[in-house]
Write an enzyme that holds these catalytic residues in place. Sequence first.
Site, mmCIF file in Angstrom:
data_model
loop_
_atom_site.group_PDB
_atom_site.id
_atom_site.type_symbol
_atom_site.label_atom_id
_atom_site.label_comp_id
_atom_site.label_asym_id
_atom_site.label_seq_id
_atom_site.Cartn_x
_atom_site.Cartn_y
_atom_site.Cartn_z
ATOM 1 N N ASP A 44 5.779 4.754 18.367
ATOM 2 C CA ASP A 44 4.845 3.864 17.693
ATOM 3 C C ASP A 44 4.061 4.719 16.707
ATOM 4 O O ASP A 44 3.270 5.582 17.105
ATOM 5 C CB ASP A 44 3.900 3.219 18.713
ATOM 6 C CG ASP A 44 2.947 2.210 18.085
ATOM 7 O OD1 ASP A 44 2.683 2.300 16.868
ATOM 8 O OD2 ASP A 44 2.450 1.337 18.815
ATOM 9 N N VAL A 45 4.271 4.503 15.409
ATOM 10 C CA VAL A 45 3.684 5.393 14.406
ATOM 11 C C VAL A 45 2.168 5.300 14.347
ATOM 12 O O VAL A 45 1.521 6.135 13.708
ATOM 13 C CB VAL A 45 4.277 5.140 12.995
ATOM 14 C CG1 VAL A 45 5.766 5.434 12.970
ATOM 15 C CG2 VAL A 45 3.968 3.731 12.505
ATOM 16 N N ASN A 103 8.544 5.204 5.889
ATOM 17 C CA ASN A 103 8.949 3.870 5.491
ATOM 18 C C ASN A 103 8.315 2.741 6.289
ATOM 19 O O ASN A 103 8.158 1.642 5.776
ATOM 20 C CB ASN A 103 10.482 3.785 5.594
ATOM 21 C CG ASN A 103 10.995 2.363 5.570
ATOM 22 O OD1 ASN A 103 10.961 1.698 4.538
ATOM 23 N ND2 ASN A 103 11.472 1.881 6.725
ATOM 24 N N TYR A 128 -2.189 -6.225 2.674
ATOM 25 C CA TYR A 128 -0.991 -5.473 2.299
ATOM 26 C C TYR A 128 -1.218 -4.707 0.999
ATOM 27 O O TYR A 128 -0.908 -3.517 0.895
ATOM 28 C CB TYR A 128 0.188 -6.436 2.159
ATOM 29 C CG TYR A 128 1.501 -5.754 1.861
ATOM 30 C CD1 TYR A 128 2.224 -5.131 2.875
ATOM 31 C CD2 TYR A 128 2.034 -5.747 0.572
ATOM 32 C CE1 TYR A 128 3.433 -4.517 2.613
ATOM 33 C CE2 TYR A 128 3.238 -5.131 0.298
ATOM 34 C CZ TYR A 128 3.943 -4.521 1.320
ATOM 35 O OH TYR A 128 5.141 -3.899 1.049
ATOM 36 N N LYS A 159 -1.154 -0.590 0.325
ATOM 37 C CA LYS A 159 -0.192 0.085 -0.541
ATOM 38 C C LYS A 159 -0.883 0.872 -1.659
ATOM 39 O O LYS A 159 -0.338 1.872 -2.138
ATOM 40 C CB LYS A 159 0.811 -0.922 -1.105
ATOM 41 C CG LYS A 159 1.738 -1.500 -0.033
ATOM 42 C CD LYS A 159 2.487 -0.405 0.719
ATOM 43 C CE LYS A 159 3.476 -0.960 1.732
ATOM 44 N NZ LYS A 159 4.244 0.116 2.417
#
Length: 244
Positions: A54-55, A81, A149, A153
Amino acid sequence: MKTILITGAGSGIGRATALAFLADGWTVGLIGRRADALAETAAGNPNALPLPCDVTKPADVEAAFQKAASQWGRIDALFNNAGASAKPAPIDEIPLDDWFAVQNVNITGMYLCARAAFGQMRRQSPQGGRIINNGSISAHAPRPGSAPYTMSKHAVTGLTRTLALDGCRFDIACGQIDIGNALTDMARAQTQGVQQADGTIKVEPMMDVKDVAAAVLHMASLPLSVNVPFLTIMARDMPFLGRG
């Protein structure tokens, strides 16, 4: 043999990219939360190393990177990613739980993986490596109702710029790929129509995810004396240049 870790390797862009690198002869570490999905990506390939992780959890990330480095001796590249998004809505209608979930993956997760990769690349001999962050067209131009989102980013772009600068002393290159309308299982719903800036719903062109994977492979295959700081790849006719 070159080595790379790919996060979000259990599906979508991550899986397509992992398969492209494996086909090119790389040794590939597959990072993702679902062990069964990673096993599907690996498909028994001896050069694939599934690393359930789990990042968003620092201990998980450290364990995955340490296992890969210990088994391979070095990490040549990271494709950072893994990502998440929230249901489109005006900012005051987006549940705070959705906000935190997106930031935990897209900012904290990306930071933790970049940190682990950078540290390993500094320590190994010969020193150096490459980090490729998955940005988005939304790092340039938002879609309607995409505040969590889009903010995340833009943060990825800040991370990319900083790592590209800080990595120079250690022979570490960092670049970002900004992707628009790649046809993955997650994006398949977009083929039924996407909300536009004027409120209408329109079907948008999509591109083959294999073309995205080929672009990442190209970036990773360059000598460390060369960097692609930012690469935008998109379905040619999607509304981006002029979007909004």
